[in-house]
Design an enzyme around this catalytic site. Structure first.
Site, PDB file in Angstrom:
ATOM      1  N   CYS A   1       0.823  -1.206   0.000  1.00  0.00           N
ATOM      2  CA  CYS A   1       0.000   0.000   0.000  1.00  0.00           C
ATOM      3  C   CYS A   1       0.858   1.257   0.000  1.00  0.00           C
ATOM      4  O   CYS A   1       2.077   1.216   0.227  1.00  0.00           O
ATOM      5  CB  CYS A   1      -0.894   0.044   1.243  1.00  0.00           C
ATOM      6  SG  CYS A   1      -1.971  -1.363   1.474  1.00  0.00           S
TER       7      CYS A   1
ATOM      8  N   CYS B   1      -6.047   1.819  -2.065  1.00  0.00           N
ATOM      9  CA  CYS B   1      -5.245   3.045  -2.198  1.00  0.00           C
ATOM     10  C   CYS B   1      -4.565   3.151  -3.560  1.00  0.00           C
ATOM     11  O   CYS B   1      -4.027   4.196  -3.907  1.00  0.00           O
ATOM     12  CB  CYS B   1      -4.201   3.139  -1.090  1.00  0.00           C
ATOM     13  SG  CYS B   1      -2.889   1.889  -1.165  1.00  0.00           S
TER      14      CYS B   1
ATOM     15  N   ASP C   1      22.947  34.979 -14.359  1.00  0.00           N
ATOM     16  CA  ASP C   1      21.646  35.602 -14.601  1.00  0.00           C
ATOM     17  C   ASP C   1      21.490  36.856 -13.755  1.00  0.00           C
ATOM     18  O   ASP C   1      21.697  36.842 -12.532  1.00  0.00           O
ATOM     19  CB  ASP C   1      20.533  34.605 -14.263  1.00  0.00           C
ATOM     20  CG  ASP C   1      19.158  35.183 -14.491  1.00  0.00           C
ATOM     21  OD1 ASP C   1      18.728  35.212 -15.656  1.00  0.00           O
ATOM     22  OD2 ASP C   1      18.528  35.616 -13.508  1.00  0.00           O
TER      23      ASP C   1
END
Length: 489
Positions: free
Chosen positions: A35, A69, A444
């Site tokens: 699960c 699930c 930058d």
């Protein structure tokens, strides 16, 4: 990641914390089921629990996926991240269906490795062979299509990468414990499917937090006229995959932690690739906990993350398209770059007819189409036209790969060999087209401005030195720094 901390897993399982969804899986020895950490079923006895780093590892141990699930709907697990760069790149290719029609030898060739060495890396870092991983990927994708669409079972088999219906049915019964038709009959709702091609709606999960509004705004500001459009909380675009054609629409799910993807394609074999590309485009497999825990050590980034904790790294649908966008956007505004991209599409893009959204009129040109285009019709400096033509010719000829299979340093080196492309452009392309989490355009101006804390703005070299502590998530740091300028403005 192969050695999970049981105490941490226990706490996350008992809390059903969605931030850990997909980071590990819970196997129950008494039932043979595995699960997700958020499974709503009653918690099993602690002595019956065993934890697995991936769904594939649980399946390899003989476990079957939970029908409640649905592990196939969990965000992609980054369990291999931080191990081998070659394994990470191979995993991305496998998830896009590289082994559906190809072999491990061909995959290894794309990575510049021998098949023997690739298998050795997978055994060491993943605990399973590439073919086992690919087989489990196909099975879970098929289960998702069975549960979430009304595609005919034969079409599901082809879209999931199975060569025959017989192989598909056998793999499904063995891996899930039910036949596809019986699994589908247990659903509580249906979704439409077209009579030909692929038309379906799928839900794609993410780990919270996720700032959908800012992600959507990022794409809206840069939407290419005729190819992309954003309105009413939905991103739409045309897509072209080999001989296949179509369009996609992405919006936030009505409830829960996920996005809803609507796909319309002419070739069902392109569906798996499309889903994986969209997941990378919207950065759905990111692990915010790991990213934030590293970046928060920097005081500035820590403050920005607390203010806006859900920023992600916007990817791209087409790496070549993003490379062209990056070159066109050099030294001009976002609005100016969008205008020029629109002109380019009208000049060289193939027309697209649709009744879904009349604002989607073209496909973005492929490299061969741009290489043969008359660039004088596009209003831009001659040097930039030369760069774009060289880029298109190299991609078209195969001299330049935009898959990123060689790694970030090699990609930056190859890109900067092209006239007119410097390190800033190469890193920006790597961030968005290759989804490289550690790409960093240090020079930058926006980054340097955001890092300025006194009268003197830092240099690119100083920014690079500071960013060493942000590895391997420097691209996410860029997003937070750029966003801080938008907020300040």
């Amino acid at each position: 990641m192969m050695h999970l901390d049981r105490d941490v897993c226990d706490r996350a399982r008992l809390a059903r914390d969605p931030r850990f969804d997909g980071l590990f899986f819970i196997g129950v020895k008494s039932t043979g089921i595995y699960c997700r950490p958020i499974c709503p079923a009653r918690p099993p006895r602690p002595e019956n629990i065993v934890y697995f780093p991936t769904a594939a590892a649980a399946a390899a141990a003989g476990m079957r996926p939970c029908l409640r699930c649905r592990p196939e709907t969990a965000p992609g697990t980054p369990a291999w991240n931080g191990t081998s760069a070659s394994v990470s790149r191979a995993m991305h290719l496998i998830r896009q269906g590289a082994l559906n029609d190809g072999s491990v030898d061909q995959l290894a060739d794309r990575l510049g490795l021998s098949s023997r060495h690739l298998r050795r890396l997978f055994r060491k870092h993943i605990g399973a062979t590439p073919n086992v991983i690919a087989g489990h990927q196909r099975l879970l994708f098929a289960k998702k299509l069975v549960m979430e669409t009304d595609m005919p079972i034969t079409q599901v088999a082809l879209a999931s990468g199975y060569g025959s219906l017989r192989r598909f049915n056998a793999a499904f019964r063995k891996g899930v414990g039910r036949t596809p038709s019986r699994m589908r009959s247990s659903r509580s709702q249906t979704r439409p499917v077209a009579a030909s091609g692929v038309r379906c709606i799928l839900d794609l999960s993410y780990r919270p937090p996720y700032d959908w509004d800012r992600m959507l705004a990022f794409f809206q500001r840069r939407a290419i006229p005729g190819v992309e459009h954003v309105s009413d909380g939905t991103y739409r675009r045309t897509v072209r995959l080999g001989s296949g054609r179509g369009e996609i629409a992405v919006r936030h799910a009505a409830k829960g932690f996920g996005l809803t993807l609507e796909v319309c394609l002419t070739d069902d074999r392109d569906l798996m690739f499309t889903v994986e590309r969209v997941k990378r485009m919207f950065d759905l497999d990111a692990n915010p906990q790991a990213i934030h825990s590293t970046l928060c050590h920097d005081p500035l980034l820590g403050r920005l993350i607390r203010q806006t904790p859900g920023l992600r790294l916007p990817g791209s649908w087409d790496p070549f398209e993003t490379a062209v966008r990056a070159v066109i956007g050099q030294q001009i505004s976002i609005k100016g770059a969008v205008t020029q991209m629109g002109r380019l599409v009208r000049q060289a893009g193939k027309a697209y007819d649709t009744v879904e959204d009349v604002r989607l009129t073209h496909f973005f040109p492929e490299a061969a189409e741009l290489a043969d285009m008359d660039w004088t019709a596009i209003g831009m400096p001659g040097a930039r036209r030369k760069t774009l033509r060289l880029l298109a010719e190299k991609v078209d000829s195969g001299a330049l790969s935009l898959e990123g299979t060689a790694g970030l340093p090699a990609f930056i080196d190859a890109m900067t060999q092209i006239y007119g492309i410097g390190e800033w452009t190469a890193n920006y392309i790597a961030m968005r087209a290759l989804d490289e989490p550690d790409a960093f355009p240090a020079s930058d101006l926006g980054i340097l401005k955001a890092l300025q804390e006194g009268p003197d703005r830092p240099t690119g070299k100083q920014a690079s030195a500071r960013a060493e502590n942000w590895r391997p998530w420097r691209a996410y740091a860029c997003m937070y720094l750029w966003h801080s300028l938008e907020e300040a403005g």
